[in-house]
Design a protein around this motif. Structure first.
Motif, PDB file in Angstrom:
ATOM      1  N   ARG A 182       0.852  -1.192   0.000  1.00 56.81           N
ATOM      2  CA  ARG A 182       0.000   0.000   0.000  1.00 56.81           C
ATOM      3  C   ARG A 182       0.889   1.243   0.000  1.00 56.81           C
ATOM      4  NH1 ARG A 182      -3.138   0.498   4.831  1.00 56.81           N
ATOM      5  NH2 ARG A 182      -4.408   1.995   3.672  1.00 56.81           N
ATOM      6  N   ARG A 187      -4.391   7.037   6.408  1.00 53.50           N
ATOM      7  CA  ARG A 187      -4.750   8.305   5.775  1.00 53.50           C
ATOM      8  C   ARG A 187      -5.791   9.054   6.602  1.00 53.50           C
ATOM      9  NH1 ARG A 187      -6.574   8.104  -0.010  1.00 53.50           N
ATOM     10  NH2 ARG A 187      -8.025   6.528   0.741  1.00 53.50           N
ATOM     11  N   LYS A 192      -9.089  10.540   2.612  1.00 52.99           N
ATOM     12  CA  LYS A 192      -9.949   9.450   2.147  1.00 52.99           C
ATOM     13  C   LYS A 192     -11.133   9.981   1.351  1.00 52.99           C
ATOM     14  CE  LYS A 192      -8.763   6.309   5.926  1.00 52.99           C
ATOM     15  NZ  LYS A 192      -9.244   5.627   7.144  1.00 52.99           N
ATOM     16  N   ALA A 195      -9.748  10.999  -2.158  1.00 53.86           N
ATOM     17  CA  ALA A 195      -9.317   9.921  -3.055  1.00 53.86           C
ATOM     18  C   ALA A 195      -9.614   8.569  -2.420  1.00 53.86           C
ATOM     19  CB  ALA A 195      -7.828  10.041  -3.359  1.00 53.86           C
ATOM     20  N   GLU A 196     -10.429   7.790  -3.083  1.00 51.13           N
ATOM     21  CA  GLU A 196     -10.741   6.440  -2.618  1.00 51.13           C
ATOM     22  C   GLU A 196      -9.568   5.507  -2.908  1.00 51.13           C
ATOM     23  OE1 GLU A 196     -13.205   3.127  -1.269  1.00 51.13           O
ATOM     24  OE2 GLU A 196     -13.196   5.304  -0.959  1.00 51.13           O
ATOM     25  N   GLU A 197      -9.224   4.688  -1.929  1.00 55.27           N
ATOM     26  CA  GLU A 197      -8.210   3.657  -2.163  1.00 55.27           C
ATOM     27  C   GLU A 197      -8.868   2.514  -2.928  1.00 55.27           C
ATOM     28  OE1 GLU A 197      -4.780   1.126   0.260  1.00 55.27           O
ATOM     29  OE2 GLU A 197      -5.881   2.752   1.232  1.00 55.27           O
ATOM     30  N   CYS A 272     -11.558   1.606   1.099  1.00 64.37           N
ATOM     31  CA  CYS A 272     -11.353   2.456   2.279  1.00 64.37           C
ATOM     32  C   CYS A 272     -12.133   1.935   3.482  1.00 64.37           C
ATOM     33  CB  CYS A 272     -11.772   3.895   1.977  1.00 64.37           C
ATOM     34  SG  CYS A 272     -10.507   4.897   1.174  1.00 64.37           S
ATOM     35  N   ASP A 307      -4.482   1.592  -6.377  1.00 62.81           N
ATOM     36  CA  ASP A 307      -4.544   2.916  -6.992  1.00 62.81           C
ATOM     37  C   ASP A 307      -5.359   3.836  -6.095  1.00 62.81           C
ATOM     38  OD1 ASP A 307      -3.041   2.308  -9.210  1.00 62.81           O
ATOM     39  OD2 ASP A 307      -4.740   2.103 -10.586  1.00 62.81           O
ATOM     40  N   TYR A 308      -5.343   5.129  -6.407  1.00 66.08           N
ATOM     41  CA  TYR A 308      -6.177   6.097  -5.696  1.00 66.08           C
ATOM     42  C   TYR A 308      -6.991   6.868  -6.724  1.00 66.08           C
ATOM     43  CZ  TYR A 308      -3.289   4.853  -1.761  1.00 66.08           C
ATOM     44  OH  TYR A 308      -2.651   4.135  -0.786  1.00 66.08           O
ATOM     45  N   LYS A 310      -9.733   9.896  -7.467  1.00 67.28           N
ATOM     46  CA  LYS A 310     -10.336  11.127  -6.950  1.00 67.28           C
ATOM     47  C   LYS A 310     -11.750  11.296  -7.481  1.00 67.28           C
ATOM     48  CE  LYS A 310      -5.993  13.598  -6.335  1.00 67.28           C
ATOM     49  NZ  LYS A 310      -5.210  14.818  -6.643  1.00 67.28           N
TER      50      LYS A 310
END
Length: 310
Positions: A182, A187, A192, A195-197, A272, A307-308, A310
């Motif tokens: 990760r 975070r 969070k 940007a969603e994990e 998340c 990835d992240y 937005k």
């Protein structure tokens, strides 16, 4: 599928434009419940799972219309409950390629008409509405993993590295487990929200398009058996479910060739909430287990990463 798809591309799937490779990756709703309901209501005694179990024949079954009305309801709830800006619920995208995408239909007078996506976003203009009822499932969460039951990413990574780690690419003829690093840990709530994990299962290849394919994706489940036991639902990131889109023809070389053409796609899951619910947000690595449920022997997975979005 609805509350877990906080970002548009997780609900809709990946953009698909002229010149792109086909099947860039479906959204949560397309996989489950859409794909699984088609399979469950198809007839396994029929050569292609007719009627609901195959794309070409699904609309012959009256349940098709109830099923897709419910899919439309999920779409309506996602727009109005999660992405409503009181502007016809279109704020989730300004992408003209999507809004102006057009489809041809025959109207009630058998005339061919062209409809754009932007013409079908306002249910009031389409003269229908959904009953306003309580939705206890919308904000429901799986039972949180008790501290003594929780498997941290670090502990799971140590265990799997020593025993059952799988090198990718790999075929899903059994459970495949990999350690995934990760880039960010612990975070803030603001980060969070921004940007969603996202857990990305990439390089999915299906070698037999005649068969229904399904596999589940778990995070930090010690084993496939553990994933279905106490706290298992909290560890489930989601599923990949692909209904057949080709027909097996008797002695038809063309359909056989099409059916054997490899499908290449990917899957994405917002994690998340899952990491928070399982106490794993502080871990620098997680263990991702891919558990085949149907036709896993036809599936190869190329990679898994974070990835992240937005």
């Amino acid at each position: 599928m609805v509350s877990g798809a906080k970002k548009p591309e997780l609900f809709f799937g990946q953009p698909y434009r002229q010149g792109d490779n086909p099947d860039p990756g479906p959204g949560n709703l397309e996989n489950v419940p859409h794909g699984t309901i088609h399979f469950w209501t198809g007839d396994p005694r029929q050569p292609n799972g007719e009627d609901m179990g195959n794309f070409y024949s699904a609309a012959r079954d009256p349940v098709f219309f109830a099923h897709h009305a419910n899919v439309d309801l999920m779409w309506h709830l996602w727009r109005t409950r999660l992405h409503n800006d009181n502007n016809n619920n279109t704020s989730f995208t300004t992408d003209a390629d999507w809004l102006d995408a057009a489809f041809l239909f025959y109207d009630e007078d058998a005339r061919l008409v062209r409809c754009r996506v932007r013409d079908a976003l306002d249910t009031a203009a389409l003269r229908y509405a959904y009953q306003d009822v309580a939705l206890p499932w919308l904000n429901a969460k799986p039972v949180a993993v008790a501290k003594e039951e929780s498997t941290s990413g670090a502990a799971a990574a140590r265990a799997i590295t020593a025993t059952t780690a799988t090198a990718l690419p790999a075929r899903l003829d059994g459970t495949v487990s990999v350690v995934v690093a990760r880039p960010e840990t612990s975070r803030t709530a603001k980060r969070k929200a921004e940007a969603e994990e996202v857990l990305v299962v990439d390089g999915i290849e299906v070698a037999d398009r005649f068969r229904f394919v399904k596999f589940d994706v778990f995070v930090n489940a010690a084993s496939a058996a553990a994933a279905t036991q106490s706290g298992g639902a909290a560890r489930c990131a989601g599923s990949v479910a692909l209904a057949p889109h080709v027909v097996r023809g008797e002695g038809d070389d063309k359909s056989e060739k099409k059916g054997r053409a490899v499908v290449k796609t990917a899957a994405r899951f917002g994690i998340c909430d899952l990491l928070d619910d399982t106490g794993a947000d502080g871990d620098g690595a997680i263990v991702v287990s891919l558990v085949p449920r149907a036709a896993g022997d036809t599936v190869t997975v190329g990679g898994v990463r974070i990835d992240y979005v937005k």
